[in-house]
Motif scaffolding. Sequence first.
Motif, short mmCIF file in Angstrom:
data_model
loop_
_atom_site.label_atom_id
_atom_site.label_comp_id
_atom_site.label_asym_id
_atom_site.label_seq_id
_atom_site.Cartn_x
_atom_site.Cartn_y
_atom_site.Cartn_z
N ILE A 106 -35.33 -41.32 19.61
CA ILE A 106 -34.69 -42.53 19.47
C ILE A 106 -34.33 -42.56 17.58
O ILE A 106 -34.98 -42.31 17.05
CB ILE A 106 -35.43 -43.61 19.72
N GLN A 107 -32.77 -42.58 17.45
CA GLN A 107 -32.64 -42.73 16.05
C GLN A 107 -31.14 -43.35 15.95
O GLN A 107 -30.41 -43.50 16.94
CB GLN A 107 -32.61 -41.24 15.51
N GLY A 108 -31.03 -44.12 14.89
CA GLY A 108 -29.65 -44.64 14.70
C GLY A 108 -29.84 -46.04 15.45
O GLY A 108 -30.93 -46.37 16.02
N LYS A 109 -28.89 -46.37 16.01
CA LYS A 109 -28.63 -47.77 16.74
C LYS A 109 -28.58 -47.45 18.30
O LYS A 109 -27.77 -46.59 18.67
CB LYS A 109 -27.44 -48.37 16.50
N VAL A 110 -29.37 -48.08 18.99
CA VAL A 110 -29.70 -47.74 20.55
C VAL A 110 -28.63 -48.73 21.21
O VAL A 110 -28.42 -49.91 20.81
CB VAL A 110 -30.99 -48.09 21.16
N THR A 111 -27.65 -48.45 22.22
CA THR A 111 -26.62 -48.98 22.78
C THR A 111 -27.11 -49.16 24.14
O THR A 111 -27.74 -48.60 24.85
CB THR A 111 -25.26 -48.36 22.41
N GLU A 112 -26.16 -50.07 24.77
CA GLU A 112 -26.26 -50.14 26.32
C GLU A 112 -25.94 -48.82 27.01
O GLU A 112 -26.93 -48.35 28.11
CB GLU A 112 -24.96 -51.28 26.59
N GLU A 113 -24.99 -48.09 26.33
CA GLU A 113 -24.76 -46.74 27.24
C GLU A 113 -26.04 -45.82 27.09
O GLU A 113 -26.32 -45.16 27.81
CB GLU A 113 -23.44 -46.06 26.54
N ASP A 114 -26.74 -45.81 25.99
CA ASP A 114 -28.18 -45.11 25.74
C ASP A 114 -28.97 -45.32 26.82
O ASP A 114 -29.66 -44.75 27.48
CB ASP A 114 -28.50 -45.29 24.35
N ILE A 115 -29.08 -46.66 26.82
CA ILE A 115 -30.20 -47.28 28.11
C ILE A 115 -29.77 -46.83 29.33
O ILE A 115 -30.51 -46.29 30.15
CB ILE A 115 -30.18 -48.74 27.72
N HIS A 116 -28.45 -46.90 29.82
CA HIS A 116 -28.20 -46.57 31.03
C HIS A 116 -28.14 -44.92 31.06
O HIS A 116 -28.66 -44.39 32.11
CB HIS A 116 -26.45 -46.57 31.36
N ASN A 117 -27.89 -44.09 30.10
CA ASN A 117 -28.26 -42.63 30.29
C ASN A 117 -29.73 -42.12 30.40
O ASN A 117 -30.06 -41.46 31.33
CB ASN A 117 -27.60 -41.93 29.01
N PHE A 118 -30.44 -43.07 29.72
CA PHE A 118 -31.87 -42.73 29.64
C PHE A 118 -32.58 -43.06 31.29
O PHE A 118 -33.00 -42.33 31.83
CB PHE A 118 -32.62 -43.50 28.93
N GLU A 119 -31.97 -44.35 31.77
CA GLU A 119 -32.02 -44.76 33.30
C GLU A 119 -31.80 -43.74 34.17
O GLU A 119 -32.75 -43.20 35.15
CB GLU A 119 -31.31 -46.02 33.65
N GLU A 120 -30.76 -43.12 34.10
CA GLU A 120 -30.10 -41.92 34.95
C GLU A 120 -31.22 -40.88 34.96
O GLU A 120 -31.42 -40.09 35.75
CB GLU A 120 -28.84 -41.49 34.49
#
Length: 117
Positions: free
Chosen positions: A17-31
Amino acid sequence: MIKMTPAEFENAIEIEIQGKVTEEDIHNFEEFFLLKRQHHDKVNILMVYNDWEGISLKGLLEDLKLMKYTRDINKIAVVSDKKWIEKGAKLEGLIPSISMEHFLPENKAQANRWLAT
């Protein structure tokens, strides 16, 4: 940004995890998490924080939705040199079904060993 990779052993994932975490990052993690979860009853997670700048509001809202997967997680090892992240790991450790430990960056190998046990 969240970068996901398979961890050193089969039932685990590693996320950086680095920089700013976005909604898209969370979706990608969930997948990514759900793909690993298809093959294992419980998943271990190695979370490595490097120059983390926080999370967007939409990202935070999506992150909260991931609480539904707490019963699918066995352990979380948090690797960071930030004291406030260590304190957050202790608070999150209050989720009874998940074991959580904090490790300094120089102890990442120890974090992996802890996850493997």
